[in-house]
Write an enzyme that holds these catalytic residues in place. Structure first.
Site, PDB file in Angstrom:
ATOM      1  N   LYS A  54       0.837  -1.208   0.000  1.00 21.05           N
ATOM      2  CA  LYS A  54       0.000   0.000   0.000  1.00 21.05           C
ATOM      3  C   LYS A  54       0.876   1.264   0.000  1.00 21.05           C
ATOM      4  CE  LYS A  54      -3.694  -2.587   2.143  1.00 21.05           C
ATOM      5  NZ  LYS A  54      -4.486  -2.992   3.309  1.00 21.05           N
ATOM      6  N   GLN A  98      -4.846  -1.671   9.332  1.00 18.56           N
ATOM      7  CA  GLN A  98      -4.707  -3.013   8.760  1.00 18.56           C
ATOM      8  C   GLN A  98      -5.327  -4.049   9.701  1.00 18.56           C
ATOM      9  OE1 GLN A  98      -3.559  -3.583   5.705  1.00 18.56           O
ATOM     10  NE2 GLN A  98      -3.761  -5.797   5.833  1.00 18.56           N
ATOM     11  N   ASP A 121     -11.240   2.352   3.478  1.00 19.95           N
ATOM     12  CA  ASP A 121     -11.639   0.947   3.340  1.00 19.95           C
ATOM     13  C   ASP A 121     -13.135   0.796   3.049  1.00 19.95           C
ATOM     14  OD1 ASP A 121      -9.568  -0.977   3.585  1.00 19.95           O
ATOM     15  OD2 ASP A 121      -9.412  -0.634   5.742  1.00 19.95           O
TER      16      ASP A 121
HETATM   17  N1  GUN Z   1      -6.643  -7.012   5.851  1.00 18.01           N
HETATM   18  C1  GUN Z   1      -6.869  -7.782   4.758  1.00 18.01           C
HETATM   19  N2  GUN Z   1      -7.555  -7.077   3.815  1.00 18.01           N
HETATM   20  C2  GUN Z   1      -7.753  -5.850   4.342  1.00 18.01           C
HETATM   21  C3  GUN Z   1      -8.375  -4.669   3.828  1.00 18.01           C
HETATM   22  O1  GUN Z   1      -8.921  -4.614   2.723  1.00 18.01           O
HETATM   23  N3  GUN Z   1      -8.351  -3.585   4.652  1.00 18.01           N
HETATM   24  C4  GUN Z   1      -7.790  -3.633   5.883  1.00 18.01           C
HETATM   25  N4  GUN Z   1      -7.844  -2.529   6.621  1.00 18.01           N
HETATM   26  N5  GUN Z   1      -7.208  -4.703   6.376  1.00 18.01           N
HETATM   27  C5  GUN Z   1      -7.180  -5.809   5.595  1.00 18.01           C
END
Ligand code: GUN
Length: 286
Positions: A54, A98, A121
């Site tokens: 990211k 996350q 998200d």
């Molecule tokens: N962990 C696995 N996929 C995601 C996601 O799309 N967003 C977040 N915040 N954590 C994750």
């Protein structure tokens, strides 16, 4: 028939290159770049790898990012207090925590603490509610990526039968709503669906999001269908596989996404798109 492969890596790169230009224009107009803040708690290697991806994507498109690494021992209150600070910070446009979080932290409380306007998200209950009400909202990244792949591959959705397999809050349910919004007739199938094959054989558009490797075999695919595989997991052969048995599905599908290199890269790219969207909305709200 051999399916046309929808390459998520290529498409992501093209979209990120478009974003690079857009961000340069935004910076010229507003005097600063969009800024994504990513919080990671603990040292889970998979989460660390996702977070690195990211931050790397943010650098690629030319946006600012802040990586906040917290020890697994951080208290829930400390995390909530950090989120409140980021909510109030005018220089932060998007906040991502996350997941998963350590067991002593309530993920729902954390998600609810993020300002809906910075919820890149699209997990906050306000955004989820607004999605289902058809109101303006932040759309979760993976479902948004699925729709973008269909759009860029030139696949018509309106009037088609779409079957989504998997009913998670993160993928299955929101992608079903987005397909409905795009005027598909949607069947949302799941682990308790009787005769899954009878359902999937109706699908002009088949979205598999179960996490069960190889669940969807070629004989479950309607000839000429577009097959979007959201699943990813490591098989007995040590390689990454999706929910769809790729080889056999290719024989019947008109379009198919590979694993890896399909929906996965699109998720991160849509996170960039969501951060830009939060930035623009916040600038307009000023
Ligand atoms: N962990 C696995 N996929 C995601 C996601 O799309 N967003 C977040 N915040 N954590 C994750």
């Amino acid at each position: 028939m051999s399916a046309t492969i929808i390459d998520g890596k290529d498409l992501s790169l093209a979209l990120k290159d478009e974003m690079k230009v857009q961000i340069a224009q935004l910076e010229a107009k507003y005097g600063r770049k969009p800024c994504l803040s990513v919080i990671i708690v603990g040292e889970d290697p998979a989460s660390q790898s996702y977070v690195r991806g990211k931050i790397k994507a943010a650098a690629y498109v030319g946006m600012d990012s802040r990586l906040i690494e917290l020890p697994a021992s951080v208290s829930q209150d400390e995390l909530l207090s950090l989120i409140r600070d980021l909510n109030a910070d005018g220089g932060v446009d998007g906040i991502l925590v996350q997941l998963p979080l350590p067991k002593h932290i309530d993920s729902n409380l954390v998600i609810e603490a993020i300002a809906p306007a910075k919820d890149v998200d699209g997990f906050h209950p306000v955004n989820v509610a607004n999605l289902w009400l058809g109101l303006d909202c932040m759309v979760p990244c993976t479902p948004k990526g699925v729709m973008k792949m269909l759009e860029r591959a030139g696949i018509e959705v309106a009037g088609k039968t779409a079957v989504v397999v998997g009913r998670s809050n993160i993928v299955g349910k929101p992608v079903a709503k987005l397909l409905l919004d795009a005027n598909a007739t949607v069947i949302l199938a799941h682990s308790r669906t009787k005769d899954l094959k009878a359902m999937t054989l109706q699908a002009d558009i088949l979205v598999a999001a179960t996490g069960a490797i190889g669940l969807i075999k070629g004989d479950m695919v309607k000839p000429g269908a577009a097959v979007i595989d959201v699943g990813i997991g490591r098989g007995a052969d040590g390689k990454l596989h999706g929910d769809v048995d790729f080889e056999s599905a290719c024989e019947r599908a008109a379009y198919i996404t590979p694993v890896p290199g399909g929906v996965g890269p699109m998720t991160i790219t849509m996170l960039m798109a969501n951060t830009i969207e939060c930035f623009i909305k916040r600038m307009h709200a000023c």
